[in-house]
Design an enzyme around this catalytic site. Structure first.
Site, PDB file in Angstrom:
ATOM      1  N   LYS A  51      12.701 -17.837   6.452  1.00 33.78           N
ATOM      2  CA  LYS A  51      12.254 -17.674   5.073  1.00 33.78           C
ATOM      3  C   LYS A  51      11.246 -16.542   4.891  1.00 33.78           C
ATOM      4  O   LYS A  51      11.091 -16.006   3.786  1.00 33.78           O
ATOM      5  CB  LYS A  51      11.645 -18.977   4.568  1.00 33.78           C
ATOM      6  CG  LYS A  51      12.633 -20.120   4.377  1.00 33.78           C
ATOM      7  CD  LYS A  51      13.472 -19.936   3.133  1.00 33.78           C
ATOM      8  CE  LYS A  51      14.264 -21.184   2.789  1.00 33.78           C
ATOM      9  NZ  LYS A  51      15.033 -21.031   1.537  1.00 33.78           N
ATOM     10  N   SER A 299      17.606 -21.582  12.481  1.00 38.11           N
ATOM     11  CA  SER A 299      16.886 -21.069  11.318  1.00 38.11           C
ATOM     12  C   SER A 299      15.406 -21.416  11.267  1.00 38.11           C
ATOM     13  O   SER A 299      14.645 -20.740  10.576  1.00 38.11           O
ATOM     14  CB  SER A 299      17.562 -21.567  10.041  1.00 38.11           C
ATOM     15  OG  SER A 299      17.691 -22.980  10.060  1.00 38.11           O
TER      16      SER A 299
END
Length: 315
Positions: A51, A299
């Site tokens: 992110k 991720s």
């Protein structure tokens, strides 16, 4: 739609502020799948998740603002708090009660205000919109924003530099910012590459929206893949059509399968959250078997340590 030019521009804007994370070949998963399986170690990113790419790119494009705000399941909020601190901006991150405590505390540790609002990301977004309307904050949503999508797409540029022969990329799928950005860049460079989205069975809003042919509301449920929770927004402008048009396949996993993925990656030395384990989980469940070489994006690393320990003990 976000395209390759925007992703290339994002790479230049975030250079020096975001790590180029390594890839490694997983011998165990390769043997299980029957072909080369590479792991993109994005859980080693600063702030512990991909992110940071999109948040840094979005904040870099801001003019004068009172501060920044968003609604988040944790990782985007942490990334936005980090990017805001680097710019000397106030950050208010709105989250639901379902966000794990470790993610809330990590946001506060970066100097941001964490507001806990309601029982879903949609509830938290109401508060973020109020801050943007009433106090002049810039609202940086976690996925449905061109600069965020372009920033996440820089992952594809790295993957194709590191594994140029890659035939498929498996991408954790929630609101679709990561998959949209990765797919836009990867398919522009390699039109034949396959993009496989992976999510959980419990409350997968993008999957339900794709099935309905339009964004729909889905109840947000507790899940090991908590970063993949939350709605995609009924007014979704970018990620829904991009995922619909660019994703080649979608796999939904049970909680037990996700837990198996977390445990397996721990055995390979990778402590990851449930959302990051879905690629490995799909391979181990026999749901994902190529084409090869196959790249799995790990991720994020921001799993609650106590939860991780319980999962390992339950093996």
């Amino acid at each position: 739609m976000v395209g390759l030019d925007q992703v290339l521009a994002a790479r230049d804007r975030i250079d020096g502020d975001v790590l180029c994370t390594p890839v490694t070949l997983s011998a165990a998963l390769s043997e299980r799948a029957g072909g080369e399986v590479w792991l993109k170690l994005e859980h080693r990113q600063t702030t512990g998740a991909f992110k940071l790419r999109g948040a840094t790119n979005a904040v870099a494009g801001l003019g004068e603002v009172a501060g920044v705000t968003t609604a988040s399941t944790g990782n985007h909020g942490r990334a936005l708090a980090h990017a805001a601190r680097a710019r000397g901006l106030r950050a208010v991150i709105c989250m639901s009660r379902l966000v794990p405590a470790n993610k809330v505390e990590a946001i506060r540790a970066l100097g941001a205000e964490a507001r806990i609002i309601g029982d879903s990301q949609d509830d938290a977004f109401v508060e973020a919109h109020c801050l943007a309307r009433d106090e002049g904050f810039a609202l940086i949503p976690p996925f449905d924003h061109a600069d965020v999508i372009a920033g996440q797409g820089t992952l594809a540029l790295e993957i194709l530099d590191q594994v140029p022969q890659a035939a498929a990329i498996a991408v954790p799928l929630s609101g679709g910012g990561l998959l949209a950005g990765v797919a836009a860049a990867a398919k522009a460079l390699r039109p034949d590459i396959r993009i496989i989205g992976i999510s959980m069975e419990r409350g997968a809003a993008m999957a339900a929206s794709l099935a309905a042919g339009q964004p729909v509301e889905v109840a947000e449920l507790p899940t090991l893949a908590d970063s993949l929770g939350g709605g995609i927004g009924l007014g979704n402008r970018l990620t829904f059509p991009m995922v619909r048009d660019l994703m080649d396949d979608l796999i939904l996993l049970t909680e037990d399968q996700i837990a198996t993925g977390i445990r397996h990656l721990a055995s390979e030395g990778h402590v990851v959250e449930g959302a990051a384990a879905v690629g490995a989980a799909a391979v181990l469940a026999g749901r994902l078997g190529g084409p090869f070489p196959l790249v799995l994006i790990l991720s994020g690393a921001n799993i609650d340590p106590a939860q991780h320990a319980r999962l390992l003990e339950a093996a």
